[in-house]
Motif scaffolding. Sequence first.
Motif, mmCIF file in Angstrom:
data_model
loop_
_atom_site.group_PDB
_atom_site.id
_atom_site.type_symbol
_atom_site.label_atom_id
_atom_site.label_comp_id
_atom_site.label_asym_id
_atom_site.label_seq_id
_atom_site.Cartn_x
_atom_site.Cartn_y
_atom_site.Cartn_z
ATOM 1 N N ILE A 28 44.367 14.980 52.192
ATOM 2 C CA ILE A 28 44.474 16.201 51.072
ATOM 3 C C ILE A 28 43.287 16.588 50.538
ATOM 4 O O ILE A 28 43.255 17.825 50.349
ATOM 5 N N LYS A 29 42.418 15.789 50.156
ATOM 6 C CA LYS A 29 41.109 16.228 49.656
ATOM 7 C C LYS A 29 40.421 16.913 50.548
ATOM 8 O O LYS A 29 39.798 18.072 49.968
ATOM 9 N N GLU A 30 40.005 16.696 51.674
ATOM 10 C CA GLU A 30 39.510 17.302 52.556
ATOM 11 C C GLU A 30 39.839 18.976 52.737
ATOM 12 O O GLU A 30 39.424 19.763 52.776
ATOM 13 N N ILE A 31 41.705 18.925 52.925
ATOM 14 C CA ILE A 31 42.143 20.215 52.915
ATOM 15 C C ILE A 31 41.917 21.033 51.730
ATOM 16 O O ILE A 31 41.420 22.207 51.862
ATOM 17 N N ALA A 32 41.974 20.355 50.706
ATOM 18 C CA ALA A 32 41.819 21.172 49.449
ATOM 19 C C ALA A 32 40.310 21.675 49.065
ATOM 20 O O ALA A 32 39.937 22.752 48.831
ATOM 21 N N ASP A 33 39.582 20.624 49.725
ATOM 22 C CA ASP A 33 37.946 21.220 49.247
ATOM 23 C C ASP A 33 37.597 22.167 50.485
ATOM 24 O O ASP A 33 36.813 23.285 50.174
ATOM 25 N N ARG A 34 38.146 22.049 51.541
ATOM 26 C CA ARG A 34 37.760 23.041 52.492
ATOM 27 C C ARG A 34 38.268 24.478 52.579
ATOM 28 O O ARG A 34 37.743 25.401 52.478
ATOM 29 N N GLN A 35 39.494 24.375 51.766
ATOM 30 C CA GLN A 35 40.068 25.831 51.609
ATOM 31 C C GLN A 35 40.194 26.051 50.279
ATOM 32 O O GLN A 35 40.785 27.476 49.839
ATOM 33 N N ARG A 36 39.629 25.434 49.462
ATOM 34 C CA ARG A 36 39.339 25.656 47.891
ATOM 35 C C ARG A 36 40.889 25.849 47.228
ATOM 36 O O ARG A 36 41.067 26.929 46.577
ATOM 37 N N ILE A 37 41.741 25.224 47.546
ATOM 38 C CA ILE A 37 43.009 24.993 46.844
ATOM 39 C C ILE A 37 43.096 23.984 46.075
ATOM 40 O O ILE A 37 42.795 22.680 46.202
ATOM 41 N N SER A 38 43.941 24.302 45.022
ATOM 42 C CA SER A 38 44.044 23.255 43.819
ATOM 43 C C SER A 38 45.070 21.844 44.510
ATOM 44 O O SER A 38 45.923 22.301 45.153
ATOM 45 N N PHE A 39 44.227 20.753 44.275
ATOM 46 C CA PHE A 39 44.979 19.626 44.830
ATOM 47 C C PHE A 39 46.472 19.489 44.411
ATOM 48 O O PHE A 39 47.244 19.317 45.268
ATOM 49 N N SER A 40 46.816 19.795 43.220
ATOM 50 C CA SER A 40 48.016 19.377 42.923
ATOM 51 C C SER A 40 48.949 20.867 43.536
ATOM 52 O O SER A 40 50.202 20.349 43.877
ATOM 53 N N TYR A 41 48.552 22.071 43.581
ATOM 54 C CA TYR A 41 49.246 23.080 44.349
ATOM 55 C C TYR A 41 49.756 22.704 45.773
ATOM 56 O O TYR A 41 50.478 22.759 46.331
ATOM 57 N N LEU A 42 48.344 22.313 46.325
ATOM 58 C CA LEU A 42 48.322 21.800 47.739
ATOM 59 C C LEU A 42 49.484 20.670 48.015
ATOM 60 O O LEU A 42 50.213 20.724 49.193
#
Length: 158
Positions: free
Chosen positions: A28-42
Motif C-alpha cells: 500500500i505504501k508503494e501505491i500511495a507513494d507512486r500515485q500520491r494518494i493519502s495512505f489512510s484514504y487509499l
Amino acid sequence: MKLSTKGKYGVRAIFEIARKYGKGPITIKEIADRQRISFSYLEQILNRLGRAGLIESVRGPGGGYLLGRKPTDLTIGDVVRALEGPIALSHCLEPGEYEECYQADDCVARMVWAKVGAKIEEALDSITFESLLRQYHGKDRDTAGTKKKTAAAGKGAC
C-alpha cells in the motif's frame, strides 16, 4: 455523473497493482507513494476493492495487494461500479427510484439519460487494465506527448 476522487484513485491504485501483475504483491505504501494518494484514504479504497473481489491482499512479510483477476478481465467499469455504485446520470435511474416517479414510463428525458448512461457503461467496460498497460508502455499510445503538455500547462493530476 461526476467521478469522485474515490473512483479516480481506485483506477490509479488498480493500475499500480496491474503493473506488477505476475511479479508478486505491491505494498500500500508503494501505491500511495507512486500515485500520491493519502495512505489512510487509499486503505479505505483498497478495502472496498477487496470486498468487491477486484483485488486480493497478501499478509505478512513480502505481502501487499494482487489483482483478483487477470488485467485482460478487469475493466474501468468494474472499478467505478465497485467504488461509486451504479452509473446513473439522473436521480430517476438510480436503483429503487423508478417506482417513485409518476412519469417514469413516459419520460423522454429518462429515456435519453438511460441511453447515454448505457453508452458510458459500455465505454468503461471496454477499457481493460491490459489495454491501459499497453498504452502506458507505448504500444498503443495515441496521445503521445499529452503528459508533457499537461505538466507544462501547470495542470494538476486527475
